[in-house]
Structures are given as C-alpha cells and as structure tokens.
Design a protein around this motif. Structure first.
Motif, mmCIF file in Angstrom:
data_model
loop_
_atom_site.group_PDB
_atom_site.id
_atom_site.type_symbol
_atom_site.label_atom_id
_atom_site.label_comp_id
_atom_site.label_asym_id
_atom_site.label_seq_id
_atom_site.Cartn_x
_atom_site.Cartn_y
_atom_site.Cartn_z
ATOM 1 N N ARG A 202 0.839 -1.214 0.000
ATOM 2 C CA ARG A 202 0.000 0.000 0.000
ATOM 3 C C ARG A 202 0.869 1.257 0.000
ATOM 4 N NH1 ARG A 202 -4.785 2.121 -0.643
ATOM 5 N NH2 ARG A 202 -5.708 3.449 0.941
ATOM 6 N N LEU A 203 2.066 1.153 0.581
ATOM 7 C CA LEU A 203 2.956 2.306 0.666
ATOM 8 C C LEU A 203 3.957 2.371 -0.487
ATOM 9 C CD1 LEU A 203 3.557 2.267 4.514
ATOM 10 C CD2 LEU A 203 2.157 3.886 3.216
ATOM 11 N N GLY A 204 3.750 1.535 -1.502
ATOM 12 C CA GLY A 204 4.506 1.736 -2.731
ATOM 13 C C GLY A 204 5.501 0.675 -3.151
ATOM 14 N N LEU A 205 5.705 -0.386 -2.369
ATOM 15 C CA LEU A 205 6.666 -1.404 -2.761
ATOM 16 C C LEU A 205 6.032 -2.446 -3.686
ATOM 17 C CD1 LEU A 205 8.798 -2.307 0.395
ATOM 18 C CD2 LEU A 205 9.179 -0.539 -1.322
ATOM 19 N N ASP A 206 6.839 -2.970 -4.609
ATOM 20 C CA ASP A 206 6.419 -4.130 -5.400
ATOM 21 C C ASP A 206 6.600 -5.366 -4.528
ATOM 22 O OD1 ASP A 206 5.789 -2.862 -7.903
ATOM 23 O OD2 ASP A 206 7.937 -2.555 -8.184
ATOM 24 N N THR A 207 5.506 -6.036 -4.222
ATOM 25 C CA THR A 207 5.545 -7.112 -3.232
ATOM 26 C C THR A 207 4.960 -8.413 -3.772
ATOM 27 O OG1 THR A 207 3.384 -6.470 -2.344
ATOM 28 C CG2 THR A 207 5.331 -5.476 -1.324
ATOM 29 N N ALA A 208 5.418 -9.511 -3.187
ATOM 30 C CA ALA A 208 4.877 -10.833 -3.509
ATOM 31 C C ALA A 208 4.792 -11.641 -2.220
ATOM 32 C CB ALA A 208 5.761 -11.555 -4.523
ATOM 33 N N PHE A 209 3.833 -12.554 -2.171
ATOM 34 C CA PHE A 209 3.626 -13.394 -0.995
ATOM 35 C C PHE A 209 3.900 -14.848 -1.371
ATOM 36 C CE2 PHE A 209 1.207 -15.949 1.992
ATOM 37 C CZ PHE A 209 1.386 -15.304 3.198
ATOM 38 N N TYR A 210 4.781 -15.493 -0.612
ATOM 39 C CA TYR A 210 5.098 -16.899 -0.795
ATOM 40 C C TYR A 210 4.491 -17.692 0.359
ATOM 41 C CZ TYR A 210 8.522 -16.806 -4.625
ATOM 42 O OH TYR A 210 9.123 -16.709 -5.849
ATOM 43 N N GLY A 211 3.901 -18.821 0.057
ATOM 44 C CA GLY A 211 3.366 -19.658 1.121
ATOM 45 C C GLY A 211 2.366 -20.654 0.593
ATOM 46 N N LYS A 212 1.866 -21.479 1.502
ATOM 47 C CA LYS A 212 0.802 -22.425 1.177
ATOM 48 C C LYS A 212 -0.304 -22.188 2.185
ATOM 49 C CE LYS A 212 -0.366 -27.302 0.714
ATOM 50 N NZ LYS A 212 0.111 -28.695 0.839
ATOM 51 N N MET B 28 6.534 -19.552 10.337
ATOM 52 C CA MET B 28 7.164 -20.449 9.379
ATOM 53 C C MET B 28 7.649 -21.745 10.021
ATOM 54 S SD MET B 28 10.432 -21.463 8.356
ATOM 55 C CE MET B 28 11.590 -20.205 8.780
ATOM 56 N N ALA B 29 8.048 -21.700 11.301
ATOM 57 C CA ALA B 29 8.689 -22.854 11.933
ATOM 58 C C ALA B 29 7.779 -23.634 12.874
ATOM 59 C CB ALA B 29 9.930 -22.391 12.697
ATOM 60 N N MET B 30 6.485 -23.335 12.868
ATOM 61 C CA MET B 30 5.605 -23.963 13.854
ATOM 62 C C MET B 30 5.366 -25.451 13.603
ATOM 63 S SD MET B 30 2.719 -21.115 14.723
ATOM 64 C CE MET B 30 3.141 -19.651 15.676
ATOM 65 N N GLU B 31 5.210 -25.834 12.347
ATOM 66 C CA GLU B 31 4.852 -27.218 12.046
ATOM 67 C C GLU B 31 6.071 -28.032 11.652
ATOM 68 O OE1 GLU B 31 1.470 -28.037 9.635
ATOM 69 O OE2 GLU B 31 0.482 -26.171 10.155
ATOM 70 N N GLU B 32 6.259 -29.144 12.329
ATOM 71 C CA GLU B 32 7.432 -29.988 12.107
ATOM 72 C C GLU B 32 7.488 -30.511 10.677
ATOM 73 O OE1 GLU B 32 9.574 -33.981 14.017
ATOM 74 O OE2 GLU B 32 7.668 -33.235 14.825
ATOM 75 N N THR C 214 6.707 -29.200 7.871
ATOM 76 C CA THR C 214 7.068 -28.253 6.816
ATOM 77 C C THR C 214 8.186 -27.302 7.235
ATOM 78 O OG1 THR C 214 5.319 -26.758 7.574
ATOM 79 C CG2 THR C 214 4.754 -28.305 5.815
ATOM 80 N N ARG C 215 8.661 -27.458 8.464
ATOM 81 C CA ARG C 215 9.644 -26.521 9.023
ATOM 82 C C ARG C 215 10.931 -26.472 8.201
ATOM 83 N NH1 ARG C 215 10.287 -28.495 14.396
ATOM 84 N NH2 ARG C 215 8.313 -27.410 14.800
ATOM 85 N N GLU C 216 11.474 -27.624 7.845
ATOM 86 C CA GLU C 216 12.754 -27.651 7.143
ATOM 87 C C GLU C 216 12.649 -27.043 5.752
ATOM 88 O OE1 GLU C 216 15.554 -28.285 8.640
ATOM 89 O OE2 GLU C 216 14.335 -28.644 10.433
ATOM 90 N N ALA C 217 11.509 -27.256 5.088
ATOM 91 C CA ALA C 217 11.307 -26.639 3.775
ATOM 92 C C ALA C 217 11.297 -25.121 3.907
ATOM 93 C CB ALA C 217 9.997 -27.130 3.165
ATOM 94 N N GLY C 218 10.691 -24.634 4.973
ATOM 95 C CA GLY C 218 10.664 -23.198 5.199
ATOM 96 C C GLY C 218 12.038 -22.619 5.454
ATOM 97 N N PHE C 219 12.803 -23.255 6.327
ATOM 98 C CA PHE C 219 14.152 -22.773 6.607
ATOM 99 C C PHE C 219 15.020 -22.822 5.351
ATOM 100 C CE2 PHE C 219 13.472 -23.453 11.271
ATOM 101 C CZ PHE C 219 13.852 -22.186 11.675
ATOM 102 N N SER C 220 14.828 -23.845 4.531
ATOM 103 C CA SER C 220 15.614 -23.949 3.290
ATOM 104 C C SER C 220 15.321 -22.783 2.357
ATOM 105 C CB SER C 220 15.303 -25.272 2.578
ATOM 106 O OG SER C 220 15.752 -26.379 3.341
ATOM 107 N N LEU C 221 14.051 -22.368 2.289
ATOM 108 C CA LEU C 221 13.696 -21.256 1.419
ATOM 109 C C LEU C 221 14.305 -19.948 1.936
ATOM 110 C CD1 LEU C 221 12.088 -20.640 -1.144
ATOM 111 C CD2 LEU C 221 10.143 -20.067 0.309
ATOM 112 N N VAL C 222 14.308 -19.751 3.247
ATOM 113 C CA VAL C 222 14.931 -18.557 3.814
ATOM 114 C C VAL C 222 16.433 -18.557 3.509
ATOM 115 C CG1 VAL C 222 15.415 -17.249 5.917
ATOM 116 C CG2 VAL C 222 13.206 -18.391 5.649
ATOM 117 N N GLU C 223 17.067 -19.708 3.672
ATOM 118 C CA GLU C 223 18.501 -19.808 3.389
ATOM 119 C C GLU C 223 18.778 -19.546 1.905
ATOM 120 O OE1 GLU C 223 19.344 -23.693 4.843
ATOM 121 O OE2 GLU C 223 19.759 -23.004 6.885
#
Length: 278
Positions: free
Chosen positions: A40-50, A94-98, A100-109
């Motif tokens: 809303r404040l002007g950035l080009d943004t995208a949302f990743y997730g399931k 991102m890290a709450m569920e066992e 999917t946790r590792e997939a999430g950390f891998s994407l951050v890395e």
C-alpha cells in the motif's frame, strides 16, 4: 509468473495441517499485515506460502500483492523472483509445524544466499507451539539466519529469547550473538529502540500510538521497510539518521492506522507525517 523480481517477498510459511489455520484467530492479520502495508505504501511485493484460505488471498490481492506463489498441493515455488528481489520477510509462523519446518528454513537460506536482505519478526504465540522451549529454540534458529539483516520484535520477546530481563543488555547480547545490521525493539510507552551497526537511538512514538492500544507490529515493520527500500540507498550504505527516519515514518503510519482503523496510502501517510512534525 509476473515480475522477475520484487522489492519485497513476504514468506507466510507452509502449513501441512489446514485445521491449524482455523485455530489462529489472528493469523490472517499477522500474515497479511506486513506485506499489505508495504504494498500500500509503494513497494512491489509478492507473498510466498501455502495457505488454503480464500479470504486471506483476497485481502492480499486487493492490496496489490502478487500471489502467484501461493501453492496448491502439487505445485512448487518459482525461485526466479527470489533471485532478483531485495528483501525477504518471515516470522515464527514459518517454523511452527514440524512437517514443513525444514522446507521453510531452506527457502529462507536460499533467499539469503541469493542476495535478499533477511527481515525477521518473531511474533511469538506460545499457545500455538508444542511447548515454550520448542518455540524458543526454533526462533533462535531463525535469528541465526539474520546476519547482516533486520530483526524487529517487542521488548517482551527480546528478554524472553535472550534470557536477560534488562532490555538494553538483551539487545546488546542479541547484536553480538546474531549480528543483524539493524535491531528494532518496540518498548511499550516509549517507542522504538534502535540498535544497529550505525549507532543506537530511541525514537518515541506519536501521541496517537500511546493514547490507544498498541498498533500491530506487522504494520509498523511494513511501513519501516517501505521507507527503507525506497530511499535509494543500499542497507550497507545507510546511516543511523536514515534508519531513524524510517522508524519515524513507521510510527506515523502506525498512528494514522490507529486513528483511521485502516491502512493509509503513501500520500496520506506523508501528509500526516508532515502535520505531526510541524
């Protein structure tokens, strides 16, 4: 696929159990608040997730957020936009569920290794974790990915994660242990304490913030990053004055959001800020 890259990618996480989403009354606000504010404040943004939540997807799209990478069960993320984006935001969700946790950390890395500046906000919710120790361990693991990045939390989260009741000492310990470039700590009734490689300063909030219930931290963080990412400087070349200016802008957006009970446009936020500084 949309744009090749974005100013900001917000990672909402991967949820294996759709029923878990229904247990989180504030999940929709937590997941959308940051990225919708930045968009809303002007950035080009995208949302990743399931996230199998049509209402959440509708909110994101209505604020101009790209949702091409909201996964169906058989799909995989497109990593190309991450390769060309500037900032990658995630929270403890991102890290709450066992499962999917590792997939999430891998994407951050992956984002970190491809030049994205990592922005992390703990957003601790003890009741949603198996136990407090797991919450603490996984959040500290997330902090380890924030070297040269940005961390934002409130003072309660800070003292909990660092096992140090003194806020300033806890902030100093976090800077030494995890090496973020910027640490923003919201202190109730006082404002935002900045600890950074550029210097340290406390920026008070505006009256509207202190006279009403505290604004959600995701809105403050989205406003902060919208100003930071659009100031024409790389994070490495910023000064403490640049960071402070971004925090002042975020305070203004927070105050205006509380007054209006709605996210402001960039023009509305700028006008409000000018009036506050007269």
């Amino acid at each position: 696929m949309g744009r090749l890259g974005y100013d900001l990618i917000s990672f909402g996480g991967l949820f294996a159990k759709s029923a878990l989403l229904n247990q989180r009354n504030s999940l929709e606000e937590e997941l959308t608040g940051f990225v919708c504010t930045a968009s809303r404040l002007g950035l080009d943004t995208a949302f990743y997730g399931k996230v199998e939540n049509k209402a959440l997807c509708k909110v994101l799209a209505s604020h101009g957020v790209n949702i091409d990478n909201l996964l169906l069960p058989s799909e995989e993320f497109s990593l190309i936009p991450i390769d060309h984006s500037g900032y990658f935001y995630f929270s403890s969700f991102m890290a709450m569920e066992e499962g999917t946790r590792e997939a999430g950390f891998s994407l951050v890395e992956y984002a970190r290794s491809h030049g994205n500046i990592i922005v992390f906000s703990p957003s601790l919710h003890p009741s949603l974790w198996e136990n407090p120790e797991q919450m603490k361990q996984q959040t500290q693991r997330a902090l380890s990915l924030c070297e040269s990045g940005i961390v934002k939390m409130d003072s309660t989260e800070l003292v909990c994660l660092m096992d140090e009741p003194d806020i300033e000492k806890a902030a100093a310990h976090l800077m030494v242990q995890y090496h973020p470039r910027v640490l923003l700590t919201m202190i109730e009734g006082k404002g935002c304490m900045i600890r950074s490689v550029y210097g340290d300063i406390l920026i008070p909030g505006f009256p509207a913030e202190t006279s009403k219930e505290a604004v959600r931290g995701d809105i403050f963080t989205g406003a902060f990053l919208s100003r930071l990412a659009s100031n024409g400087k790389s994070l490495e070349k910023c000064s403490i004055g640049d960071i402070a200016s971004c925090v002042i802008f975020a305070h203004a957006v927070s105050a205006l959001t509380l007054e209006r009970a709605a996210l402001p446009s960039l023009e509305e936020a700028e006008t409000f800020l000018r009036k506050c500084l007269i």
